[in-house]
Design an enzyme around this catalytic site. Structure first.
Site, PDB file in Angstrom:
ATOM      1  N   HIS A 116      -1.553  -6.104  14.487  1.00  0.00           N
ATOM      2  CA  HIS A 116      -2.780  -6.898  14.499  1.00  0.00           C
ATOM      3  C   HIS A 116      -3.488  -6.858  15.852  1.00  0.00           C
ATOM      4  CE1 HIS A 116      -1.968  -8.361  10.550  1.00  0.00           C
ATOM      5  NE2 HIS A 116      -0.906  -9.056  10.903  1.00  0.00           N
ATOM      6  N   ASP A 154       3.222  -3.502   5.741  1.00  0.00           N
ATOM      7  CA  ASP A 154       3.246  -4.941   5.955  1.00  0.00           C
ATOM      8  C   ASP A 154       2.307  -5.589   4.936  1.00  0.00           C
ATOM      9  OD1 ASP A 154       3.992  -6.923   8.547  1.00  0.00           O
ATOM     10  OD2 ASP A 154       2.255  -7.571   7.387  1.00  0.00           O
ATOM     11  N   HIS A 156       0.284  -7.897   5.400  1.00  0.00           N
ATOM     12  CA  HIS A 156      -0.996  -8.175   6.035  1.00  0.00           C
ATOM     13  C   HIS A 156      -1.622  -6.861   6.499  1.00  0.00           C
ATOM     14  CE1 HIS A 156       1.588 -11.764   6.690  1.00  0.00           C
ATOM     15  NE2 HIS A 156       0.477 -12.416   6.371  1.00  0.00           N
ATOM     16  N   ASP A 242       7.443  -8.519   4.682  1.00  0.00           N
ATOM     17  CA  ASP A 242       6.807  -9.718   4.133  1.00  0.00           C
ATOM     18  C   ASP A 242       6.066  -9.501   2.818  1.00  0.00           C
ATOM     19  OD1 ASP A 242       5.078  -8.170   5.619  1.00  0.00           O
ATOM     20  OD2 ASP A 242       4.365  -9.798   6.900  1.00  0.00           O
TER      21      ASP A 242
END
Length: 336
Positions: A116, A154, A156, A242
């Site tokens: 990120h 991931d 996200h 995740d």
């Protein structure tokens, strides 16, 4: 399988209760050892800060280093810096680059995570840095140069990696929970890259509650065809556990079967593959998943230990709508 790990990675310590905490690595290493992995202590490279500044703005890097000297500082509501953060983040970069130099398949069991983190911290429209400090995946990809591919699984979207690679002809593929439903709110199919990078940014957003059946379909119909046509020299997998159905921070319905499915598909390309830990906050999933990954790499054992999940009808309909959109954009550059 070689696993890069150091206690230094646990020196990135939250000043308060936080899902991205040092004990994540305890569970990872326990799973790796049970599977018989070779654990290697990474070395700090002399050029590590030059590598970091090859991707991130110098002012941002200097800010992080100042905060490390202070210790226990919040960058934003999600992301913190402790006294040990700079050593941990720099050693993570060193480990990834050394793994690239060795040109073999390895797992970098490092933290803090990085996907990120953009040029100057927050990337694109994200409200925070999402637990990340330096973008180790992007640093590794730029170190490889021509023929580097990043596959981000991931849950996200890796907005920082996208931002950094967006105008470069290095492949970035991300499968993630749909941005309308989850942080950071980016990663739509129409985000395909610009300039030299046009067509090299591939986003596959998936509706919440997507199961193993349709995840495998997305891998077969988009991820693998694009990778094969690109012909990577080396692959970096931004590995977030995740997307698993037991993770507390997302809403997917995947099991370890989906993870092993995409791992196996990538490994079949027979290219050096570096698995880089990103997110994943269910400790049991981290342990079981790491153990299954090592067994897959070392012995070709496909053993998720979990029953396949199926996608409900409503979610499947939404999935088909999204995948038509994905293929309309990605299909302009790759044969699907």
């Amino acid at each position: 399988m070689l696993v890069y790990f150091s206690e230094v990675f646990k020196g990135h310590v939250p000043p308060y209760r936080h899902p991205e905490a040092p004990d994540r690595l305890d569970f990872l290493i326990e799973g790796a050892r049970e599977a018989g992995a070779d654990i290697k202590e990474p070395r700090m490279r002399e050029d590590v800060w030059q590598l970091v500044e090859s991707v991130h703005d110098r002012s941002y890097v200097e800010l992080v280093r100042r905060l490390c000297r202070k210790g226990d500082v919040q960058i934003d509501g999600d992301t913190y810096v402790s006294a040990g953060t700079c050593d941990a983040a720099a050693l993570a970069v060193s480990a990834v680059v050394d793994a690239v130099d060795r040109k073999e398949t390895a797992l970098v069991a490092a933290r803090p995570p990085g996907h990120h983190a953009g040029f100057a911290g927050r990337a694109l429209s994200a409200p925070s840095q999402g637990f990340c400090i330096f973008n180790t995946a992007a640093i590794g990809a730029l170190y490889v140069g021509e023929g580097a591919a990043v596959v981000d699984i991931d849950v996200h979207h890796g907005n920082g990696t996208q931002e950094i690679l967006y105008d470069r002809d290095l492949l970035y593929i991300s499968t993630h929970q749909h941005p309308l439903t989850l942080y950071p709110g980016t990663g739509y199919p129409e985000e395909v890259g610009v300039g030299r990078g046009e067509g090299y940014n591939v986003n596959v957003p998936l509706p919440p509650r997507t199961g193993d059946d349709l995840y495998a379909k997305a891998v077969d119909e988009v991820v693998v065809p694009v990778l094969k046509q690109y012909g990577p020299r080396l692959i970096i997998i931004s590995l977030g556990w995740d997307a698993h159905r037991e993770d507390p921070l997302a809403d997917m319905n995947l099991t370890l079967k989906s993870y092993l499915y995409v791992f196996d598909a990538v490994l079949r390309l027979q290219k050096p593959t570096i698995f880089l830990l990103e997110g994943g906050y269910n400790r049991g999933v981290i342990k079981r998943g790491t153990k299954a990954l090592v067994r897959l790499v070392d012995a070709g054992e496909f053993a998720p230990g979990e029953s396949q999940t199926s996608t409900d009808g409503h979610t499947a309909k939404r999935y088909e709508e999204v995948m038509r959109e994905v293929k309309s954009h990605v299909g302009r550059y790759w044969r699907l």
